[in-house]
Design a protein around this motif. Structure first.
Motif, mmCIF file in Angstrom:
data_model
loop_
_atom_site.group_PDB
_atom_site.id
_atom_site.type_symbol
_atom_site.label_atom_id
_atom_site.label_comp_id
_atom_site.label_asym_id
_atom_site.label_seq_id
_atom_site.Cartn_x
_atom_site.Cartn_y
_atom_site.Cartn_z
ATOM 1 N N ASN A 1 5.661 30.691 17.469
ATOM 2 C CA ASN A 1 5.408 31.175 16.126
ATOM 3 C C ASN A 1 5.952 30.162 15.111
ATOM 4 O O ASN A 1 7.099 29.727 15.207
ATOM 5 N N LEU A 2 5.147 29.797 14.114
ATOM 6 C CA LEU A 2 5.544 28.795 13.125
ATOM 7 C C LEU A 2 6.746 29.250 12.315
ATOM 8 O O LEU A 2 7.644 28.455 12.022
ATOM 9 N N ARG A 3 6.802 30.509 11.956
ATOM 10 C CA ARG A 3 7.945 31.009 11.174
ATOM 11 C C ARG A 3 9.234 30.939 11.985
ATOM 12 O O ARG A 3 10.272 30.529 11.472
ATOM 13 N N LEU A 4 9.162 31.333 13.239
ATOM 14 C CA LEU A 4 10.344 31.269 14.092
ATOM 15 C C LEU A 4 10.781 29.822 14.299
ATOM 16 O O LEU A 4 11.973 29.501 14.223
ATOM 17 N N TYR A 5 9.815 28.946 14.527
ATOM 18 C CA TYR A 5 10.124 27.527 14.701
ATOM 19 C C TYR A 5 10.807 26.963 13.457
ATOM 20 O O TYR A 5 11.812 26.252 13.547
ATOM 21 N N THR A 6 10.271 27.286 12.293
ATOM 22 C CA THR A 6 10.840 26.801 11.040
ATOM 23 C C THR A 6 12.251 27.350 10.849
ATOM 24 O O THR A 6 13.165 26.610 10.464
ATOM 25 N N LEU A 7 12.439 28.626 11.125
ATOM 26 C CA LEU A 7 13.761 29.234 10.982
ATOM 27 C C LEU A 7 14.775 28.576 11.909
ATOM 28 O O LEU A 7 15.887 28.227 11.485
ATOM 29 N N THR B 1 14.607 25.598 13.267
ATOM 30 C CA THR B 1 14.804 24.210 12.852
ATOM 31 C C THR B 1 15.775 24.129 11.687
ATOM 32 O O THR B 1 16.698 23.302 11.679
#
Length: 78
Positions: free
Chosen positions: A2-8, A10
């Motif tokens: 999930n992009l949001r989880l990845y961003t969080l 990171t």
């Protein structure tokens, strides 16, 4: 992933390092070579600690998974 989880994740991983460097730059305006040497020394220790903790965690998860499989196989066989 999930992009949001990845961003969080990171941002959570980058934030402490950025905070450390900004704090050093704000409070210490002396010899930069000394600061870089200290950061390099602690970075090695932290990396070794992180690797050890990661290996122990993976070993523990693997052990637990194998134990659960043994229990499941024993239930099936009995």
């Amino acid at each position: 992933m999930n992009l949001r989880l990845y961003t969080l994740l990171t941002m959570a991983g980058i934030a402490p390092t950025i905070f450390l460097f900004l704090s050093i730059g704000h409070f210490y305006d002396g010899d930069t070579e000394t600061v870089i040497k200290i950061i390099t020394d602690y970075q090695s220790v932290l990396l070794i600690g992180f690797v050890i903790i990661t290996v122990l965690y993976i070993g523990w998860k693997t052990y637990k998974s194998r134990e659960e499989r043994k229990v499941a196989v024993n239930k099936i066989n009995s």
